[in-house]
Design a protein around this motif. Structure first.
Motif, short mmCIF file in Angstrom:
data_model
loop_
_atom_site.label_atom_id
_atom_site.label_comp_id
_atom_site.label_asym_id
_atom_site.label_seq_id
_atom_site.Cartn_x
_atom_site.Cartn_y
_atom_site.Cartn_z
N LEU A 127 11.71 24.84 -9.18
CA LEU A 127 12.54 23.65 -8.98
C LEU A 127 12.66 23.30 -7.51
N ILE A 128 12.81 24.32 -6.67
CA ILE A 128 12.87 24.08 -5.22
C ILE A 128 11.54 23.50 -4.73
N LEU A 129 10.44 24.07 -5.23
CA LEU A 129 9.13 23.57 -4.83
C LEU A 129 8.88 22.16 -5.35
N LEU A 130 9.42 21.85 -6.54
CA LEU A 130 9.27 20.50 -7.09
C LEU A 130 10.04 19.48 -6.25
N ILE A 131 11.22 19.85 -5.78
CA ILE A 131 11.97 18.95 -4.88
C ILE A 131 11.21 18.75 -3.58
N LEU A 132 10.58 19.83 -3.09
CA LEU A 132 9.76 19.71 -1.89
C LEU A 132 8.58 18.78 -2.12
N GLU A 133 7.97 18.84 -3.30
CA GLU A 133 6.83 17.98 -3.61
C GLU A 133 7.23 16.51 -3.70
N VAL A 134 8.45 16.24 -4.14
CA VAL A 134 8.94 14.86 -4.15
C VAL A 134 8.99 14.32 -2.73
N GLY A 135 9.48 15.15 -1.79
CA GLY A 135 9.48 14.75 -0.38
C GLY A 135 8.09 14.60 0.19
N VAL A 136 7.18 15.49 -0.23
CA VAL A 136 5.80 15.40 0.25
C VAL A 136 5.12 14.13 -0.24
N SER A 137 5.39 13.74 -1.48
CA SER A 137 4.80 12.50 -2.01
C SER A 137 5.26 11.29 -1.23
N LEU A 138 6.49 11.31 -0.74
CA LEU A 138 6.99 10.21 0.07
C LEU A 138 6.43 10.27 1.49
N ILE A 139 6.42 11.47 2.07
CA ILE A 139 6.00 11.61 3.46
C ILE A 139 4.51 11.32 3.61
N GLN A 140 3.69 11.78 2.69
CA GLN A 140 2.25 11.57 2.82
C GLN A 140 1.87 10.10 2.68
N LEU A 190 0.83 -1.21 0.00
CA LEU A 190 0.00 0.00 0.00
C LEU A 190 0.86 1.25 0.00
N PHE A 191 1.93 1.24 0.76
CA PHE A 191 2.84 2.39 0.80
C PHE A 191 3.47 2.64 -0.57
N MET A 192 3.96 1.59 -1.21
CA MET A 192 4.60 1.75 -2.50
C MET A 192 3.61 2.22 -3.57
N TYR A 193 2.38 1.73 -3.50
CA TYR A 193 1.38 2.12 -4.49
C TYR A 193 1.01 3.59 -4.37
N ILE A 194 0.78 4.04 -3.14
CA ILE A 194 0.42 5.45 -2.93
C ILE A 194 1.61 6.36 -3.26
N MET A 195 2.81 5.96 -2.86
CA MET A 195 3.98 6.78 -3.12
C MET A 195 4.24 6.91 -4.62
N MET A 196 4.10 5.82 -5.37
CA MET A 196 4.33 5.87 -6.80
C MET A 196 3.29 6.73 -7.51
N ASN A 197 2.04 6.67 -7.06
CA ASN A 197 1.01 7.53 -7.66
C ASN A 197 1.25 8.99 -7.35
N ASN A 198 1.70 9.29 -6.13
CA ASN A 198 2.04 10.67 -5.80
C ASN A 198 3.23 11.17 -6.61
N PHE A 199 4.22 10.29 -6.77
CA PHE A 199 5.44 10.69 -7.48
C PHE A 199 5.19 10.84 -8.98
N MET A 200 4.41 9.94 -9.58
CA MET A 200 4.15 10.03 -11.01
C MET A 200 3.29 11.24 -11.36
N GLY A 201 2.50 11.71 -10.39
CA GLY A 201 1.70 12.89 -10.64
C GLY A 201 2.49 14.17 -10.80
N LEU A 202 3.79 14.15 -10.46
CA LEU A 202 4.64 15.32 -10.61
C LEU A 202 5.16 15.50 -12.03
#
Length: 223
Positions: free
Chosen positions: A194-207, A76-88
């Protein structure tokens, strides 16, 4: 402006109805199948990541549940993380920014946990409605509060994931809309994006991690 801004979360397209929901499975086509057969650095990295998640969830659950629970939580963690990450990525539909995506997991998990606790361990579940050390005069009030907090758990789970994904995407779209207006300062806007995009990568993992950790804690309370 608002309609154009929120149109990035629209699940409908012109020619095919809701065909972009297939982006939830796009990660299966991106990962080459040879990586799952032959040993490589990617396989080593994925295995290290899986083992780290395995021990992390096992510490929380301790010995109360079998390994099948841990396998499901990691999946479940990998599925949600990959969907968050691919949305970027550009032109890829972000399915995790919709309530129907997160509510599917949160509501189904919450209902299954409630049915399990009511059928197998009702006394232990009812005991959680009154925290230890609560004065007698506040017991009835605490039962109401704990009952309501238990009912809104699936709603808070899905809103937390959806709201965080929407907020980051809206900031990126708002910043990109300023580039034609403030073209002389587009370098600064691109650097900030770019800074915000790096932050969003972390948010996709943290959420994804927060979602699964909360589900694990709810799972632990039912035993």
């Amino acid at each position: 402006m608002l309609m154009n801004l929120f149109s990035i979360f629209d699940p409908q397209v012109i020619f095919f109805y809701q065909i972009n929901w297939f982006s939830t499975l796009i990660i299966l086509f991106i990962i080459p199948q040879i990586y799952w057969i032959l040993s490589s650095r990617i396989i080593y990295l994925i295995n290290k990541f899986y083992s780290m998640l395995w021990f992390e969830f096992k510490i929380i659950l301790k010995n109360n549940f079998n390994n099948y629970n841990l396998i499901y939580l990691i999946t479940l963690f990998m599925y949600i993380m990959m969907n968050n990450f691919m949305g970027l990525f550009p032109y890829i539909f972000t399915s995790s920014s919709h309530l129907i995506f997160s509510m599917t997991f949160s509501l189904s998990l919450w209902l299954s946990l409630m049915m399990f606790s009511l059928s197998k361990n009702m006394i232990f579940m009812l005991a959680h409605l009154v925290p230890q050390g609560t004065p007698f005069m506040l017991m009835f009030f605490m039962v109401l509060i704990e009952f309501l907090s238990n009912l809104i758990r699936p709603l808070t789970l899905c809103i937390r994931l959806t709201a965080n994904m929407i907020a980051g995407h809206l900031l990126l779209v708002l910043l990109s809309s300023f580039i034609p207006v403030m073209f002389s300062f587009y370098q600064f806007i691109l650097i900030f994006q770019l800074i915000l995009l790096i932050l969003e990568v972390g948010v996709s993992l943290i959420q994804a991690y927060v979602f699964v950790i909360l589900v694990t804690l709810y799972l632990k309370e039912t035993n």
